[in-house]
Structure formats: structure tokens, C-alpha cells
Design an enzyme around this catalytic site. Structure first.
Site, PDB file in Angstrom:
ATOM      1  N   CYS A 260       0.788  -1.230   0.000  1.00  0.00           N
ATOM      2  CA  CYS A 260       0.000   0.000   0.000  1.00  0.00           C
ATOM      3  C   CYS A 260       0.822   1.283   0.000  1.00  0.00           C
ATOM      4  O   CYS A 260       0.772   2.061  -0.946  1.00  0.00           O
ATOM      5  CB  CYS A 260      -0.953  -0.005   1.196  1.00  0.00           C
ATOM      6  SG  CYS A 260      -2.245  -1.267   1.104  1.00  0.00           S
ATOM      7  N   ILE A 261       1.587   1.511   1.073  1.00  0.00           N
ATOM      8  CA  ILE A 261       2.200   2.825   1.271  1.00  0.00           C
ATOM      9  C   ILE A 261       3.228   3.181   0.195  1.00  0.00           C
ATOM     10  O   ILE A 261       3.203   4.297  -0.337  1.00  0.00           O
ATOM     11  CB  ILE A 261       2.824   2.930   2.671  1.00  0.00           C
ATOM     12  CG1 ILE A 261       1.760   2.672   3.737  1.00  0.00           C
ATOM     13  CG2 ILE A 261       3.437   4.308   2.884  1.00  0.00           C
ATOM     14  CD1 ILE A 261       0.571   3.577   3.645  1.00  0.00           C
TER      15      ILE A 261
END
Length: 419
Positions: A260-261
Site C-alpha cells: 500500500c504505502i
């Protein structure tokens, strides 16, 4: 035979979703193009952190089955796409798997079916990519079938929030599609949040991760100048976090990892550049800062050795924890990998210890694994705590080590080097 749900893509997102739906009484079929994955699941073997072999075996006993036969998709009332969207060479999401899943569903689409995309992507994908593919079936979205986007919010290893109690955002391409998607997820998820449409739901996921990405970059940059100014940033964050409003604590580290990040905010940045012609400067700056953290940690490690009269070349460095977050085995985009590459390039002899990882590679070569934790800590010229698994007593390990570099701010001894 019919099913309430077919999940396409049985990985970190799809498998927990299937399990939660089954626990609430839904009949669930799993579809994956990888026969090895399907066969292993049917034999009761899990390949994701949040589900054990026993969990999968319970699913099988309750009627779950994994298949590679796409014709079986037609028996389901709802199809949810949970396939990977890795970063493409151009900086946006690689939608190869999403397109393939959409074509697979289109060949087996039946009137009234609800199709939901959960794979993270840029705003407009559901309407501009998935919908036209599905409509090649001859059915029209919003009438012949129903289409929605619902961002996955799986947090591997989170012991407080799982699929059932993490609020589920849904946005359909029509109000009726939104209603049907909300009703579907409401059968097995505690809270369902209705977005205005698919684009709003798609953007909500990107905003969540962009918010975290930018704030992590802020404290990572602060870590650099606080070190130069002899300021304990961890103490600063602790003090600031006592304010009961207007502040949320974020912490520095050796880099960011997971799917995600380090990846999702780039989808938004790429979309802004491609469609509007200008940069999303916050995201691009955050990416630059976070991406350089492994090299910064390697530079700090070199300085620690230099100050002890040791060269980096030939030094024995032990990395503790090589996964992207604590207490799981997931190594996707772990900052430990570029850190090991950088240390190796500088001439260090790198080994690792991780209770969750039996084999680890960086730059295509296996990194030697230490099985004797305390012995390896004592022998190393420098120990770097990259990931603080619950199995580690960081203060004890720091006391045993010749030199200990804590990138997670968990040690208390004044002699420990901290990020």
C-alpha cells in the site's frame, strides 16, 4: 449448484474476504489462475499470514472450494475481483490482472450478477476499464448486471481490526449498484460506508494511503535533521502525541514497505500527471524521501563503524527482522531489501535473523540466515534492528551487541544508536 460469492484472486485480500463471508453463512467459491494456489488451498494449506492451515481446513469443511475452472463463476450471485495491481514501469498500476479477471467474468456473466472490484487502482478504472469489458457480454451495467468498487483495507497482522470490523467503503456506478453492493457487504461486515460513486470510492483508498505516506515522509525527514541537531525525535513525538486533538503520531523508520504505502500513492500521482498534466508534488516529494531512507540507514551504519575505528568493507552486519511490518512473514517491498543491497555494495558481510522468514534474497542472491539469535548478535560488528518482531527483546539484544542501531525507536539504553 449456486454460490453467494466467487472471489477472483486468493491472496492477502481475497482469502480473508472469503473466510469472513463463510463465517457469516455465505456460500463461497474461490477462483485463481494459479493451479498451485488452488490445489494447496483445497488441501488445507494457507499461504497468507492472517489465515492458518487450520483456518483454511475449516473453510474447506464448511464448503469452500478453490477452482481454476472459470465456468464455475457463472453460478455465483456476486463476483469480487481481488487480484494484484503492481506498479507499472510508467508509474501507474499494472492492470493486466484486473483486465484478465474482468474478461473472465464477462465470459461467464449472467443477468443480475453483482461485480465488485477491490484491487487498488487509479480513479476511473471501474468505469473506464472494467465496465466496457463486462459489457462485451451483451449485458449493460446498472440494468443487466451491477458494478461497484470497494477498496480493500486488509492490514496483515492487525490483531484488533480484521475484515469483519473494518468499515467497508462501497461506491457503485449507479445508485442501485451502490445499494446492492452495500447490502452484500452488510451481510458479513459490521459497518458499510456508501460513497457517491466508483471514483469517490477509488480515490478514498488512495487518500488513506497518501495521507500516511506523506506523514511518514515528514517524520523521516525530521529524523535526519534531529540526528544532526542532537534532538531525540522519538521523545519529541511522544511529547507531541500527548495533545488530545489536532495531532496524530507517525514514526520514522528505515523505509516503507508492503503493497500500500510505497505503491498506492503513485497511482494517484500518475493519474494526475496523465490526465491533468501537472505533478502531485506532495506525493512525489514523499516518495523521494521515503525511498532514500534505506540508503540513509546504510550511511548511518557506516558512520557508526567509522567512529569505532572499523571499515564498512568486511564488517559483519546482522539485520534483525526483514519483513515490511512486525509479526508477519510478508516481505513485499520491505525496506530491508534495498538496505541489504546498499550494505553489500559498500563491502559489508550481511546476515539476517527473522523468526518468520526462513529464506531471504536481495539482488538475486541468498542472504545467510542466522538461527542462533543471541550468538549472532554477540558476534556481529553491528546489529541493525530493521523490524521489531514480538520475539525480540530489543533492550537485551542491544546489551549483548558490540554496537546496536535501532531504526524503530524501541530501545532505552543511552548507548544504543537510534534513527
Amino acid at each position: 449448484m449456486s454460490a453467494d460469492l466467487v472471489v477472483l484472486g486468493l491472496g492477502y485480500v481475497g482469502l480473508p474476504l472469503a473466510r469472513q463471508a463463510m463465517r457469516s453463512g455465505l456460500s463461497v467459491l474461490g477462483f485463481d489462475v494459479d493451479a498451485a494456489v488452488a490445489n494447496a488451498l483445497n488441501a488445507g494449506r494457507s499461504h497468507v499470514d492472517d489465515l492458518s492451515d487450520d483456518d483454511v481446513a475449516d473453510m474447506i469443511r464448511s464448503g469452500f472450494r478453490a477452482t481454476t475452472d472459470e465456468a464455475e463463476i457463472s453460478v455465483a450471485a456476486t463476483a469480487v475481483i481481488c487480484v494484484p495491481t503492481p506498479l507499472s514501469a510508467e508509474g501507474g498500476p499494472d492492470l493486466t490482472a484486473v483486465r484478465a479477471a474482468a474478461h473472465t467474468i464477462a465470459r461467464n456473466l449472467r443477468p443480475g450478477m453483482l461485480v465488485v472490484l477491490e484491487s487498488t487502482t487509479y480513479p476511473g478504472t471501474t468505469d473506464e476499464v472494467v465496465r466496457p469489458i463486462l459489457e462485451r457480454s451483451g449485458l449493460v451495467a446498472g440494468d443487466g448486471f451491477f458494478l461497484a468498487f470497494s477498496p480493500e483495507r486488509i492490514d496483515p497482522g492487525n490483531e484488533r481490526f480484521g475484515t469483519h470490523n473494518t468499515p467497508k467503503v462501497v461506491g457503485g456506478d449507479t445508485p442501485e449498484s451502490t445499494r446492492r453492493a452495500a447490502a452484500f457487504y452488510g451481510r458479513f461486515i459490521d459497518t458499510v460506508v456508501r460513497a457517491k460513486g466508483t471514483r469517490e470510492a477509488e480515490t478514498a483508498k488512495l487518500l488513506e494511503n497518501t495521507y500516511r505516506h506523506i506523514n511518514i515522509a515528514l517524520v523521516n525527514e525530521m529524523a535526519r535533521f534531529c540526528h544532526e541537531l542532537d534532538i531525540d525525535l522519538w521523545d519529541v513525538i511522544h511529547a507531541a502525541a500527548t495533545k488530545p486533538f489536532g495531532f496524530q503520531a507517525f514514526y520514522p523508520g528505515p523505509g516503507v514497505g508492503g503493497h500500500c504505502i510505497p505503491i498506492d500513492p503513485n497511482y494517484l500521482s500518475h493519474n494526475v500527471r496523465a490526465k491533468l498534466g501537472y505533478p502531485f508534488r506532495f506525493v512525489e516529494l514523499a516518495q523521494e524521501i521515503n525511498a532514500t531512507m534505506p540508503a540513509y540507514v546504510a550511511s548511518r551504519a557506516q558512520n557508526i563503524l567509522n567512529n569505532a575505528g572499523l571499515a564498512m568493507k568486511g564488517a559483519f552486519i546482522l539485520l534483525l527482522g526483514v519483513t515490511y511490518k512486525p509479526n508477519i512473514a510478508d516481505q513485499r517491498e520491505s525496506p530491508a531489501t534495498p538496505l541489504a543491497r546498499r550494505l553489500t555494495a559498500l563491502g559489508a558481510q550481511v546476515t539476517y535473523h527473522d523468526p518468520h522468514v526462513n529464506r531471504w534474497t536481495a539482488s538475486g542472491a541468498d542472504i545467510p540466515r542466522s538461527t542462533d539469535l543471541e550468538g549472532a548478535v554477540v558476534a556481529a560488528d553491528l546489529v541493525i534492528l530493521v523490524q521489531n518482531h514480538r520475539e525480540y527483546d530489543a533492550d537485551r539484544l542491544a546489551a549483548l551487541a558490540k554496537r546496536f542501531f535501532d531504526t524503530r525507536g524501541v530501545t532505552t539504553a543511552a548507548t544504543t544508536h537510534r534513527l
